[in-house]
Design a protein around this motif. Structure first.
Motif, PDB file in Angstrom:
ATOM      1  N   LEU A  73     -16.050  -4.571   0.393  1.00 13.41           N
ATOM      2  CA  LEU A  73     -16.156  -5.812  -0.377  1.00 13.41           C
ATOM      3  C   LEU A  73     -16.630  -6.967   0.500  1.00 13.41           C
ATOM      4  CD1 LEU A  73     -15.684  -7.461  -2.958  1.00 13.41           C
ATOM      5  CD2 LEU A  73     -13.294  -7.757  -2.226  1.00 13.41           C
ATOM      6  N   VAL A  74     -15.956  -7.110   1.670  1.00 12.14           N
ATOM      7  CA  VAL A  74     -16.341  -8.201   2.577  1.00 12.14           C
ATOM      8  C   VAL A  74     -17.757  -8.005   3.101  1.00 12.14           C
ATOM      9  CG1 VAL A  74     -15.836  -9.282   4.803  1.00 12.14           C
ATOM     10  CG2 VAL A  74     -13.963  -8.689   3.244  1.00 12.14           C
ATOM     11  N   ILE A  77     -20.279  -8.867   0.382  1.00 16.73           N
ATOM     12  CA  ILE A  77     -20.450 -10.319   0.227  1.00 16.73           C
ATOM     13  C   ILE A  77     -21.285 -10.876   1.369  1.00 16.73           C
ATOM     14  CG2 ILE A  77     -19.239 -12.523   0.198  1.00 16.73           C
ATOM     15  CD1 ILE A  77     -16.897 -11.100  -1.144  1.00 16.73           C
ATOM     16  N   PHE A  78     -20.983 -10.424   2.599  1.00 19.15           N
ATOM     17  CA  PHE A  78     -21.737 -10.913   3.753  1.00 19.15           C
ATOM     18  C   PHE A  78     -23.210 -10.533   3.642  1.00 19.15           C
ATOM     19  CE2 PHE A  78     -23.431 -10.337   8.064  1.00 19.15           C
ATOM     20  CZ  PHE A  78     -23.187 -11.588   8.592  1.00 19.15           C
ATOM     21  N   ALA A  80     -24.878  -9.909   0.937  1.00 16.13           N
ATOM     22  CA  ALA A  80     -25.500 -10.680  -0.145  1.00 16.13           C
ATOM     23  C   ALA A  80     -25.834 -12.091   0.309  1.00 16.13           C
ATOM     24  CB  ALA A  80     -24.565 -10.715  -1.355  1.00 16.13           C
ATOM     25  N   VAL A  81     -24.932 -12.696   1.102  1.00 12.14           N
ATOM     26  CA  VAL A  81     -25.198 -14.043   1.606  1.00 12.14           C
ATOM     27  C   VAL A  81     -26.405 -14.043   2.537  1.00 12.14           C
ATOM     28  CG1 VAL A  81     -24.290 -15.876   3.070  1.00 12.14           C
ATOM     29  CG2 VAL A  81     -22.837 -14.861   1.325  1.00 12.14           C
ATOM     30  N   LEU A 225     -16.408 -20.285   2.099  1.00 15.73           N
ATOM     31  CA  LEU A 225     -17.319 -19.361   2.785  1.00 15.73           C
ATOM     32  C   LEU A 225     -17.318 -19.577   4.293  1.00 15.73           C
ATOM     33  CD1 LEU A 225     -20.387 -19.394   0.338  1.00 15.73           C
ATOM     34  CD2 LEU A 225     -18.724 -17.561   0.650  1.00 15.73           C
ATOM     35  N   ILE A 228     -17.952 -16.707   6.796  1.00 12.79           N
ATOM     36  CA  ILE A 228     -19.288 -16.106   6.927  1.00 12.79           C
ATOM     37  C   ILE A 228     -19.904 -16.436   8.283  1.00 12.79           C
ATOM     38  CG2 ILE A 228     -21.651 -16.191   6.041  1.00 12.79           C
ATOM     39  CD1 ILE A 228     -19.953 -14.625   4.213  1.00 12.79           C
TER      40      ILE A 228
END
Length: 540
Positions: A73-74, A77-78, A80-81, A225, A228
Motif C-alpha cells: 500500500l505504502v 502510494i509512493f 503513484a506520487v 504527505l 513521501i
C-alpha cells in the motif's frame, strides 16, 4: 530519424551506462518493496500444501501477510506520487511556428545537419541561457487540459506534451536581439544536438525517474504527505552521482555532434554570450528594477539590452569592434512580431526577477523607453524625497511637517550626534519594509508570485538607503531650481542631466555628508550647479 540511433549508441556510451545505473536504483527499490509480498506468497503456498503445519506458522504467515499488504500500500502510494508529481517547468514565453517561421526553419536545418530529431517546439526565457526541456510528463498534459477547460491559454504547451515528443528548445530572449543570425545558429547547435541522446529510451527513462523523485520531494511538503519526502531524498542520493555523470555524457555527446556546425564562429558567438549576460544583468538591476518597484515594467527590455550592450561596447576597450556587428542581420528578424514577443518576455522577466503580477493592470502598467525618465526617474526621485522628509518629520520634536528643503537635511545630518543619522536611516528602512507588505499582498492577490523566483538585489543597509534618498532629494531640487532633467543611462539607470550633460559627481559629496557628517562638499556641488538649498522641493 536515422541519426537518433547513431548518436545514442555511438556518441553516448558513458551516458547510457550511467542511465542504466540510475535505473538499477529504481529496480532495487522496487525489489525491496516487493520482498515482503514474495515472502508472504511463499509462506501461504507452504501452508496450503501442508509443509508448514502447526505453531507458530499460522501467526507468522498472518503477520508477514499484513506487513506485505502495508508495504504494498505504502509503496503503491509512493510510486503513484512519483509518477504523477509534476516536475518543475520553467515559466517561458511560448513561440508558435506561425509567429517565428524563420526561427523554426533555422532550428530544423540545424537538426537535419546534425542528423538528430528537431525540437518539438520553441519557447523564450528572459535570461541569457538556452536549454532543452522535456514537457512530456503527464502532469504537463493535465495542466494543459485544465487551462483549456477554464478558457485560459494553453500555457503548458501543445504537441510537445504528447508522449514521445522531442524536448522543447528554450532560448534566452536577449540572444535574439543582440546576436546576429549566424551567431545564434552557432550557439544553438550544441543545444539542438542534445535531442539525439534525449531520444534514447534508457536516458529518457532515467531522466523521468529522477524528475519524478525531485517532484516527490516537493509533494512531501504537503499535508498528510510529509513521509513521501524521506524515501524520495534517499533514492535521489543513491542515484545523484550517476545522474550527474549521465548529463555530462549527454552534454559531451551533443558537443561532439555539433563540432562540424559553425565551429569557428562559435568561439566569437560565445564571447557575445558573455557580453550579453553582463549587459542584461546591468539592465535588469540598474534600469528595470527601479521601474518594477514603482509598479511600472519596461515593455521592451530586449530592445533595451541592445542599447545597453552598444553602450558597454563603446565604453569598454576590450569590446572594440563588437558594434560593427550591428550592420548584420539580427536574430530578432526571425520573428514575425518582435515587438509583441519582447513585451511578453519583459512582463515575464518582471514576474521572475521581481515577483510582479502575471498581467498588466492599473497598478502594474508598461512604460516605453521614451517615457522612462519622466514617468519612472522623476517619480522615483520625488517619492524617495517625500519619504525622506516624512521620516524627518516623524523624528522631529516640532509638531506638523517642516519645510521640504535640501537645507533642512543638510542641517540635520551635519549635527554633532551621530545617532541622529542612524535613527533616520533606521526610520527609512522601517518605512520601506512597511510599504512592501501591502504591495506583496496585492501582488499575491492578483495572481503574482509571492516572492521573485530569482531576486536581483540583496537587502541594502540603512546608510545606503539614506544616501540614495538624499541623492533623490538633491536631484529634485536640481530639476526644480537649476534646470536639471531626469535621464536614463542604459548601464547605470536613473541619472541627472544638467544642461544636457550627465552629472555623475553627486554620489561622493552625498557620502561625505551621510558618513562623515561633512556638508561642505555637497554645498560646493549645489553652488556649482546653481541649486538653491533653501527653496522648497516639489514632492509627489
Amino acid at each position: 530519424m536515422s541519426g537518433t540511433g547513431s548518436i545514442a549508441e555511438v556518441g553516448t556510451p558513458s551516458a547510457r551506462s550511467r542511465a542504466l545505473a540510475v535505473l538499477r536504483v529504481r529496480s532495487r527499490a522496487l525489489a525491496v518493496g516487493l520482498l515482503p509480498a514474495a515472502v508472504a506468497v511463499v509462506l501461504v503456498s507452504a501452508r496450503t500444501t501442508g509443509r508448514l503445519a502447526g505453531d507458530p506458522w499460522p501467526a507468522v504467515t498472518l503477520t508477514v501477510c499484513a506487513v506485505a499488504a502495508f508495504v504494498l500500500l505504502v509503496g503503491g502510494i509512493f510510486a503513484a506520487v512519483v509518477l504523477r508529481a509534476g516536475p518543475a517547468m520553467t515559466p517561458t514565453v511560448p513561440l508558435s511556428e506561425s509567429a517565428a517561421p524563420d526561427l523554426y526553419r533555422l532550428v530544423r536545418d540545424l537538426a537535419d545537419r546534425m542528423d538528430v530529431p528537431a525540437p518539438s517546439a520553441i519557447a523564450l526565457t528572459p535570461d541569457c541561457d538556452s536549454w532543452l526541456e522535456d514537457r512530456t510528463h503527464p502532469a504537463h498534459r493535465r495542466a494543459r487540459g485544465r487551462a483549456l477547460i477554464s478558457g485560459g491559454a494553453a500555457g503548458a504547451g501543445g504537441p510537445e506534451c504528447e508522449p514521445g515528443a522531442a524536448p522543447v528548445l528554450v532560448i534566452g530572449s536577449p540572444f535574439l536581439w543582440w546576436m546576429r543570425v549566424a551567431e545564434l545558429r552557432a550557439v544553438l547547435a550544441p543545444v539542438v544536438a542534445g535531442t539525439g541522446p534525449s531520444a534514447h529510451p534508457d536516458i529518457a527513462d532515467a531522466r523521468g525517474f529522477v524528475r519524478g523523485l525531485d517532484a516527490a520531494v516537493d509533494v512531501g511538503g504537503r499535508r498528510f504527505l510529509g513521509w513521501i519526502a524521506a524515501p524520495a531524498r534517499l533514492l535521489l542520493r543513491l542515484c545523484r552521482v550517476d545522474a550527474a555523470e549521465m548529463e555530462r555524457g549527454v552534454a559531451a555527446a551533443a558537443s561532439d555532434r555539433a563540432q562540424g556546425v559553425d565551429y569557428a564562429l562559435r568561439i566569437v558567438a560565445q564571447e557575445q554570450v558573455g557580453l550579453a549576460y553582463a549587459g542584461w544583468d546591468r539592465l535588469l538591476t540598474r534600469v528595470a528594477l527601479p521601474a518594477w518597484r514603482m509598479g511600472r515594467w519596461p515593455a521592451h527590455l530586449d530592445a533595451g539590452v541592445v542599447s545597453a550592450l552598444t553602450e558597454l561596447s563603446r565604453r569598454d576597450r576590450l569590446a572594440d569592434g563588437f558594434t560593427s556587428r550591428l550592420g548584420e542581420r539580427p536574430a530578432c528578424d526571425l520573428l514575425d512580431q518582435p515587438g509583441a514577443v519582447d513585451e511578453a518576455a519583459s512582463l515575464l522577466a518582471a514576474r521572475l526577477f521581481h515577483g510582479g503580477p502575471a498581467e498588466a493592470g492599473p497598478d502594474w502598467s508598461p512604460v516605453d523607453w521614451a517615457a522612462y525618465p519622466e514617468e519612472v526617474v522623476d517619480r522615483k526621485w520625488r517619492t524617495e524625497a517625500a519619504r525622506l522628509l516624512a521620516a524627518l518629520d516623524a523624528l522631529s520634536a516640532a509638531p506638523g511637517p517642516a519645510a521640504s528643503t535640501v537645507e533642512r537635511v543638510l542641517t540635520y545630518l551635519a549635527a554633532d550626534a551621530a545617532t541622529d543619522a542612524d535613527a533616520l536611516a533606521g526610520r527609512l528602512s522601517g518605512d520601506l519594509a512597511r510599504e512592501a507588505v501591502p504591495a506583496a499582498s496585492a501582488a499575491a492577490g492578483s495572481g503574482a508570485d509571492a516572492l521573485p523566483l530569482f531576486p536581483l538585489e540583496a537587502p541594502r543597509s540603512g546608510r545606503d538607503l539614506l544616501a540614495d534618498h538624499v541623492v533623490a532629494l538633491v536631484c529634485c531640487a536640481a530639476v526644480d531650481s537649476a534646470g536639471g532633467e531626469p535621464g536614463l543611462d542604459w548601464l547605470d539607470g536613473p541619472v541627472l542631466l544638467v544642461a544636457g550633460v550627465r552629472r555623475a559627481d553627486l554620489a561622493g559629496p552625498v557620502l561625505s555628508l551621510v558618513e562623515d557628517r561633512d556638508p561642505g562638499p555637497l554645498r560646493d556641488w549645489l553652488a556649482e550647479v546653481g541649486v538653491r538649498p533653501e527653496k522648497p522641493v516639489r514632492l509627489v
